[in-house]
Design an enzyme around this catalytic site. Sequence first.
Site: not given
Ligand code: PGA
Length: 249
Positions: A98, A11, A173, A211, A9, A167, A96, A232
Site C-alpha cells: 500500500e 493499517k 484484503g 488474507s 498489521n 505478500e 508494504h 491485516g
Molecule cells: P490482509 O492484509 O490480511 O487483510 O489481506 C495483509 C497485509 O496487508 O499486511
Amino acid sequence: MTKKLIAGNWKMNGSLAANEALVQALLAGLAANAALCDVAVCVPTPYLAQLQALLSNGGMALGAQDVSAFEGGAYTGEVSVSMLKEFGVRYCLVGHSERRLYHGETDALVATKAQRVLAAGMTPIVCVGETLAEREAGRTEEVVKRQLAAVISANGHCVSEIVVAYEPVWAIGTGKTASPEQAQQVHAVLRAQLQAASAHADRIQILYGGSMNAANAHSLLAQPDIDGGLIGGAALKAADFLTIIAAAQ
Ligand code: PGA
C-alpha cells in the site's frame, strides 16, 4: 527450526477505545495460552504511546507501519526511527504494497528505510509481492527478487537481521489467499536469494501475508519456508488473531 512470528498489521484502523479492548482481549488470551512464537502488532503512529503502556508487561512486541528514510529535520509529516524507538518499537514494516502503490515508494527508498531501521537497532519487516498482472505474466519471481535485491545490496551482511514478508498484492484484503504451495514456492525462492547473501539466512523469518485467517493459517504455516504471518483484517478480531497464533505453535 526458525521460531515463527505472527505480526498484526492494523493499517489505518483503531481508536483509543477499540485498541484497548482488542489488546486486553489478546493479552488475556495469551496469558491463558502462552505463545511459543513471537507476536507483534504494527499500529498507527498516534497510538504508539497507548500501545507502549498497554504492552509494558510484555506478551506482544510493538511495531510501526512505516518510517521516514531521513534521520530528522524539515520533513513535514514524517516520523523518524529515533522517535519510534522512544516508544519501545521493535519492528517496523517497510515497503508494504500500500505504501509502494499509494505513496510511490521505490525499491531504493524501501532499502534505505530498512537500513535506517536496522541502524537504530530495530527489525524491519520488508514486504515484497507481485500484482495480479505480474503473476499472470509469469513475472512473480523476477519482481520479488528485484524488490529483495535492493534491500540486500543496501544492507550487506546486516540482512540477516531483517524479517521478510511475502505478500502477493492480489491476496491482500481480497479474501483470495495464495495456496500453501504457491506461497511456499515463492518463499523458497526468497530463501535461496537470502542464502546467497548471508550465511545466517536460515534464521531469517519469512512471513506470508495476504488474507491469512483463522481457517487457512495452519496449512500455510505448515510449509517449510513459511516462518509466520503478517495479518491485516484478521488481526483486528481477537479470537481470529489468537487462533492464528495458536496455529503457529
Ligand atoms: P490482509 O492484509 O490480511 O487483510 O489481506 C495483509 C497485509 O496487508 O499486511
